[in-house]
Structures are given as C-alpha cells and as structure tokens.
Design an enzyme around this catalytic site. Sequence first.
Site, PDB file in Angstrom:
ATOM      1  N   HIS A 104       0.718  -1.156  -0.071  1.00 36.35           N
ATOM      2  CA  HIS A 104      -0.082  -0.033   0.042  1.00 36.35           C
ATOM      3  C   HIS A 104       0.726   1.271  -0.139  1.00 36.35           C
ATOM      4  O   HIS A 104       0.294   2.455   0.296  1.00 36.35           O
ATOM      5  CB  HIS A 104      -1.243   0.058   1.261  1.00 36.35           C
ATOM      6  CG  HIS A 104      -2.039  -1.090   1.166  1.00 36.35           C
ATOM      7  ND1 HIS A 104      -2.662  -1.474   2.129  1.00 36.35           N
ATOM      8  CD2 HIS A 104      -2.308  -2.051   0.208  1.00 36.35           C
ATOM      9  CE1 HIS A 104      -3.458  -2.591   1.790  1.00 36.35           C
ATOM     10  NE2 HIS A 104      -3.258  -2.730   0.806  1.00 36.35           N
ATOM     11  N   CYS A 115       4.213  16.316 -12.334  1.00 39.65           N
ATOM     12  CA  CYS A 115       5.074  15.839 -13.505  1.00 39.65           C
ATOM     13  C   CYS A 115       5.194  14.301 -12.882  1.00 39.65           C
ATOM     14  O   CYS A 115       6.122  13.705 -13.616  1.00 39.65           O
ATOM     15  CB  CYS A 115       6.400  16.621 -13.162  1.00 39.65           C
ATOM     16  SG  CYS A 115       7.043  16.686 -11.526  1.00 39.65           S
ATOM     17  N   PRO A 200      -5.177 -11.109  18.246  1.00 41.60           N
ATOM     18  CA  PRO A 200      -5.745 -11.076  19.524  1.00 41.60           C
ATOM     19  C   PRO A 200      -7.217 -11.498  19.203  1.00 41.60           C
ATOM     20  O   PRO A 200      -7.939 -12.179  19.824  1.00 41.60           O
ATOM     21  CB  PRO A 200      -5.856  -9.597  20.244  1.00 41.60           C
ATOM     22  CG  PRO A 200      -4.726  -9.214  19.570  1.00 41.60           C
ATOM     23  CD  PRO A 200      -4.579  -9.755  18.290  1.00 41.60           C
TER      24      PRO A 200
HETATM   25  N1  APR Z   1      -1.029  -7.521  17.756  1.00 43.59           N
HETATM   26  C1  APR Z   1      -1.579  -8.018  16.775  1.00 43.59           C
HETATM   27  N2  APR Z   1      -2.717  -7.790  15.783  1.00 43.59           N
HETATM   28  C2  APR Z   1      -3.415  -6.814  16.625  1.00 43.59           C
HETATM   29  C3  APR Z   1      -2.907  -5.905  17.783  1.00 43.59           C
HETATM   30  C4  APR Z   1      -1.702  -6.442  18.349  1.00 43.59           C
HETATM   31  N3  APR Z   1      -1.357  -5.769  19.285  1.00 43.59           N
HETATM   32  N4  APR Z   1      -4.088  -4.991  18.125  1.00 43.59           N
HETATM   33  C5  APR Z   1      -4.888  -5.133  17.065  1.00 43.59           C
HETATM   34  N5  APR Z   1      -4.605  -6.262  16.326  1.00 43.59           N
HETATM   35  C6  APR Z   1      -5.607  -6.588  15.176  1.00 43.59           C
HETATM   36  C7  APR Z   1      -6.682  -6.471  15.435  1.00 43.59           C
HETATM   37  O1  APR Z   1      -7.729  -7.309  15.818  1.00 43.59           O
HETATM   38  C8  APR Z   1      -7.182  -6.266  13.748  1.00 43.59           C
HETATM   39  O2  APR Z   1      -7.580  -7.688  13.440  1.00 43.59           O
HETATM   40  O3  APR Z   1      -4.915  -6.021  14.013  1.00 43.59           O
HETATM   41  C9  APR Z   1      -5.901  -5.966  13.150  1.00 43.59           C
HETATM   42  C10 APR Z   1      -5.892  -4.734  12.208  1.00 43.59           C
HETATM   43  O4  APR Z   1      -6.938  -4.545  11.565  1.00 43.59           O
HETATM   44  P1  APR Z   1      -7.188  -3.347  10.452  1.00 43.59           P
HETATM   45  O5  APR Z   1      -7.283  -1.987  11.602  1.00 43.59           O
HETATM   46  O6  APR Z   1      -8.385  -3.546   9.754  1.00 43.59           O
HETATM   47  O7  APR Z   1      -5.909  -2.969   9.612  1.00 43.59           O
HETATM   48  P2  APR Z   1      -5.306  -3.767   8.283  1.00 43.59           P
HETATM   49  O8  APR Z   1      -5.817  -5.184   8.379  1.00 43.59           O
HETATM   50  O9  APR Z   1      -3.827  -3.552   8.411  1.00 43.59           O
HETATM   51  O10 APR Z   1      -6.149  -2.895   7.281  1.00 43.59           O
HETATM   52  C11 APR Z   1      -6.018  -3.369   6.044  1.00 43.59           C
HETATM   53  O11 APR Z   1      -7.232  -1.549   5.339  1.00 43.59           O
HETATM   54  O12 APR Z   1      -7.713   0.823   5.680  1.00 43.59           O
HETATM   55  C12 APR Z   1      -6.795  -0.010   4.906  1.00 43.59           C
HETATM   56  O13 APR Z   1      -4.942   0.611   3.800  1.00 43.59           O
HETATM   57  C13 APR Z   1      -5.651   0.275   5.063  1.00 43.59           C
HETATM   58  O14 APR Z   1      -3.493  -1.268   4.878  1.00 43.59           O
HETATM   59  C14 APR Z   1      -4.991  -1.037   5.534  1.00 43.59           C
HETATM   60  C15 APR Z   1      -5.883  -2.082   5.176  1.00 43.59           C
END
Ligand code: APR
Length: 229
Positions: A104, A115, A200
């Site tokens: 991303h 440009c 988690p």
């Molecule tokens: N360790 C591991 N996982 C965790 C922790 C932690 N300390 N805290 C939260 N999580 C988990 C949550 O349970 C959730 O499943 O991380 C995940 C975060 O999910 P999102 O917030 O949806 O993030 P992500 O999956 O990276 O989103 C994907 O969506 O908005 C777009 O471009 C953005 O790259 C992003 C994409």
Amino acid sequence: MKVVVLTGAGISAESGIPTFRGKDGLWKKHDPMKLATPEAFGKNPKLVWEWYDWRRQLIAKAKPNEAHLLLADLEKKIGDFWVVTQNVDGLHQRAGSKKVIELHGNIWKVRCTSCGVEDYDYRAPLPEIPPKCESCGGLLRPGVVWFGESLPIDALQKAFALSQEADIFLVIGTSAQVYPAAELPFIAKNSGAKLIEINPEETPVTPYADISVRKTASEGLKEIIPELL
Ligand code: APR
C-alpha cells in the site's frame, strides 16, 4: 524453507500507532471516503494532507516494537524470509528488515500530481500544506494506495509469487478485510503452505489457519518462533 509474513496495522499497534478497524481504530473516528480516496484528495487536498501530516508526525515519534524487531532478526536467521506489509509506516525497515514488500505504498513517499516525480520526504510536520513539487511547483500527494486505486503492480506480483512458493505463511495483525492483500493467506494455504495467524481476535483467516494464536504480535511471535527455526 521459505517463510513469508503478511502484516497489517496490528503489528504497529504496540508502537502506539492506531489500527483502522479496532474499537479505537482510525475508521471509527474518520470517514475513509473523505480522507483516503483520490476523489477526497481532488476535492480537498488540504484536509487530506492535514490528516496525513498528523499520521506522519505520529509515526515519526513511534519506534519499531518487539514484533518488528523479531521479524528483522528472523530474516537474518532464515535465509529465504520475506515481509509483505499492508502498512505504510516503514517500521519494518526501521527495525532492520531488508526484504519488505509494501503493498500500500509508504507514508514517507510523496508524488507530484503534475510531473509524476516521486521521492521520500521525511519532514514532520510539513512546512507547507498541501506541499508542492520542488521541480515543477505541482501539487504533491502521499505515496500511498487509496481506496479505489490499484496496488503497485510489481509489489503485488511479487507478493502473489511469494505466497504461492511459501512453505510457512504467517499472518500478523490484519483483519483480512481488504483485498487483494487479504487473498494472499488463501493463495498460500491452497499452494500447500502451513498457515499461522497471530491476532488477539478471530478473522476470516482463522478457520483456515493450521495454527491461530489469540495473542498480540510480539507475544504470539515469541510463541511460534520455535515452529520456524
Ligand atoms: N497485535 C496483533 N494484532 C493486533 C494487535 C496487536 N497488538 N492489536 C490489534 N490487532 C489486530 C486487530 O484484531 C485487527 O484484526 O490487528 C488488526 C487490524 O486490522 P485493521 O485495523 O483492519 O488493519 P489492516 O488489516 O492492516 O487494514 C488493511 O485497510 O484501511 C486499509 O490501507 C489500510 O492497510 C490498511 C488495510
């Protein structure tokens, strides 16, 4: 043995960087359609840049956490080891990971909308919002992938190939809601990889995982590292 790790915002949570969809996630407070789409940027580049400048300042103050460092260490120990990240914070590279595929983009990249020149700009805060291109004076945009935009084709092709070749595929800290990144664990599994998830909470990947650890990224990694070495 080839090990491929797909990471999401959850791996940076322990660095103090908010996730997107968790209870206090960014998309709970902000409307992504107003901040993370080409249309939003076209309508109000100043608003979009104010939000990215805020995130850049937060990330500049953040440090790679134990999970990032463990992955950087694993890259040294396991020859054929890759990180494929959805994150734009650059913390894997700051932790020492060399083989990182950014699906991303990267929040420190800026690209001129006139440009097309793209470069890294680490200034936080930015001196001028919205920032202008030094070569042509055009409007700069963040070098990240917005909703509705296609991913960088070379990064995506490499990520698909790695997922097909992986012997072990780790999925850490992603809600697996956003495609095409969310496809990668299923490609790996269907190509014969051992699928290990660390989160988690449960996700759509959980039922397919050979091992699913309901822990944070750093705690979960410490638990499964013996599976990898
Ligand atoms: N360790 C591991 N996982 C965790 C922790 C932690 N300390 N805290 C939260 N999580 C988990 C949550 O349970 C959730 O499943 O991380 C995940 C975060 O999910 P999102 O917030 O949806 O993030 P992500 O999956 O990276 O989103 C994907 O969506 O908005 C777009 O471009 C953005 O790259 C992003 C994409």
